[in-house]
Enzyme design. Structure first.
Site, PDB file in Angstrom:
ATOM      1  CD  GLU A 151      -2.162   2.399  -3.638  1.00  0.00           C
ATOM      2  OE1 GLU A 151      -3.080   2.942  -3.891  1.00  0.00           O
ATOM      3  OE2 GLU A 151      -1.470   2.366  -2.452  1.00  0.00           O
TER       4      GLU A 151
ATOM      5  CG  ASP B 144      -1.981   1.243   1.372  1.00  0.00           C
ATOM      6  OD1 ASP B 144      -2.767   0.840   0.485  1.00  0.00           O
ATOM      7  OD2 ASP B 144      -1.747   1.866   2.291  1.00  0.00           O
TER       8      ASP B 144
END
Ligand code: GLC
Ligand code: CA
Length: 535
Positions: free
Chosen positions: A275, A201
């Protein structure tokens, strides 16, 4: 000879645990609910699942606010349930990716609670970004949170802490070696429990520079970072060239270390996908240099118009940029942070585009519900839960629409998702889009996905490069057709609202909508559809 690693050309199914299947009637999806439906996922024909966070969390940001990264939140079950899920997935031949959230913790994490108590200058505060207020009491700099409002929150003794997202998500200080040590512990923990890799993330956000400097145009930068704000491309370009808290060189040092950790598991072929929203696009390739991560998300298709030259540009660019570091691209049409593709470009178009990308080299990510052709859920403001909705006083509606639970079966909402009241309401209008209905309808989106994924496995894994046959460089004049050839397969997409004749040899394998007729020795591709032919 060793075959190429499993993740190179995989299809990976993203599950948002809260929205998949509720096993105990409390209205929220959970781990046992996923385990009991893994056969459905396997039958879809994917290679792996990626689970959005299910860790201990006050759930201020859908679990991306982690209070204990090495435990399961009771709303989702417990560690035993996680183990059962992973084992069942493996039995079914599915790999499992977990989400790791290294940019921030929840303010409920013991580290942050300890930092609050320990006070200024303490070792506990040094794990986060705590600074004194300016002499006039204002925060240390003028950065704006990605969810709106200031990215600093003041604590009782007057210091401020940095949070790029919600105030309940304090950013970690990656200059502090304790932080990496703790994350390496977490990586080992989940690999030892059985996971096959990670989705990282905000992978581009860990390292910050100039934390005590004001940005010359914080509002402009904040708009430039938002996908839903239109901006003059040059202005956006120049604002995104250098963001003091994104894509700094230091992040790559972290991933080099992590790569060694992953590789220490040898044959297990542990992989990680970043990401990383970075600019210019070439910067994304740095995350997948041979000694860093395995994949980086390409988000271009989440925003690209259904337009031949736009699609050609983003697809061709991604393939070529990745090739410079010997990596393969990734493709995603939807995820839990963006509007669902069927709502964004239309349902025929979404089916066509899915079929088009399934033929491309690299890995494809499918967001649960995408295979059913689900649109965004229609929500009243009173249903909304996304922190960005609250932090902007409703100006940004937020991402809840894409997170509405999956309709499984029956005629009445919530269609078997839960015996209780679902955490976000499911519209009665989804009654024709349940898994049950679509399983029994040969023309459904679900059938198309299953067919296409089976054909991809059979004909397209490791088929090497594509050759564009109809593109802006190959006579494309009117934005009608886009096509490529890969191995024995020709993939042709008609983007227009009229059927289009084209010259293509071979036998039809699959078409995303309608039927392909023959006319004057040519094939007629239906409006807004994509077809695969084999020669
Ligand atoms: C990522 C997640 C998103 C989350 C944010 C903060 O962008 O995908 O859902 O809100 O990080 O953790
Ligand atoms: Ca539940």
């Amino acid at each position: 000879m060793k075959s190429s690693p499993w993740w190179k050309e995989a299809t990976i199914y993203q599950i948002y645990p809260r929205s998949f299947f509720d096993s105990n009637g409390d209205g929220e999806g959970d781990l046992p609910g996923i385990t009991s439906n893994l056969e459905y996922v396997q039958q879809l024909g994917v290679d792996a699942i990626w689970l959005s966070p299910f860790y201990t969390s006050p759930n201020k940001d859908g679990g991306y606010d982690v209070a204990d990264p090495r435990d399961v939140d009771p709303r989702f079950g417990d560690l035993e349930d996680a183990k059962k899920l992973i084992d069942r997935a493996h039995q079914l031949g599915l790999r499992v990716l977990a989400d790791i959230v290294p940019n921030h913790f929840s303010d409920q994490h013991i580290w942050f609670q300890a930092a609050l108590k320990a006070g200024r200058g303490s070792a506990e505060r040094a794990r986060f970004h705590f600074y004194d207020a300016n002499s006039d009491g204002t925060p240390p700099n003028n950065w704006i949170s990605l969810f709106g409002g200031p990215s600093w929150t003041q604590v009782e003794d007057g210091q401020y802490y940095l949070h790029l997202f919600d105030s309940s998500q304090p950013d970690l200080n990656w200059d502090n070696p304790e932080v990496n040590a703790d994350f390496e512990k977490t990586l080992h923990f989940w690999i030892d429990l059985g996971v096959d890799g990670f989705r990282i993330d905000v992978a581009h956000g860990l390292v910050k520079e100039d934390v005590l400097k004001n940005h010359p145009d914080p509002q402009g930068l904040s708009n430039a970072l938002r996908l839903d704000v239109d901006m003059d491309p040059e202005k956006r370009n120049s604002l995104l060239q250098s963001v003091p808290y994104f894509d700094r060189q230091g992040v790559h040092e972290i991933y080099r270390k992590w790569r060694l950790l992953f590789d220490s598991y040898g044959d297990r072929e542990i992989m990680a996908v970043a990401e990383a929203w970075v600019h210019p696009p070439v910067n994304a390739t740095r995350y997948v240099r041979p000694d860093e991560l395995h994949q980086v998300f390409n988000f271009d298709l989440l925003t690209a118009d259904f337009d031949a030259s736009v699609l050609y540009d983003v697809i061709d660019r991604s393939i070529n940029l990745n090739a410079t570091v010997n990596a393969l691209p990734t493709w995603a049409l939807s995820n839990h942070d963006s509007p669902r593709v069927a709502s964004r470009i239309g349902s025929d178009q979404a089916r066509a585009l899915a079929l088009f990308v399934f033929g491309l080299p690299g890995s494809t990510y499918i967001f649960a519900g995408q295979e059913l052709g689900l649109p965004d859920g229609e929500l009243a403001d009173s249903d909304r839960q996304d922190p960005s909705f609250f932090r902007t006083n409703g100006e940004i509606k937020g991402r809840d629409g894409a997170r509405v639970p999956i309709p499984w079966n029956g005629e009445i909402a919530p269609f078997g998702f839960s015996t209780g009241k679902p955490w976000l309401p499911i519209s009665q209008s989804w009654s024709e889009m349940t898994v049950e209905k679509e399983s029994n309808d040969a023309k459904s989106s679900l059938h198309l996905y299953k067919n296409a994924l089976a054909l991809r496995r059979e004909h397209l894994s490791s088929q090497g490069e594509i050759e564009w046959t109809e593109s802006p460089h190959h006579g494309l004049k009117s934005n009608e057709l886009l096509s490529y050839k890969r191995g024995a397969i020709s993939v042709i997409m008609n983007l227009s609202n009229e059927p289009q004749e084209c010259d293509v040899a071979g036998k039809l394998l699959v078409v995303s909508a309608g039927t392909v007729d023959a006319h004057n020795g040519k094939k007629v591709i239906p409006a807004r559809s994509c077809a695969w032919f084999i020669s």
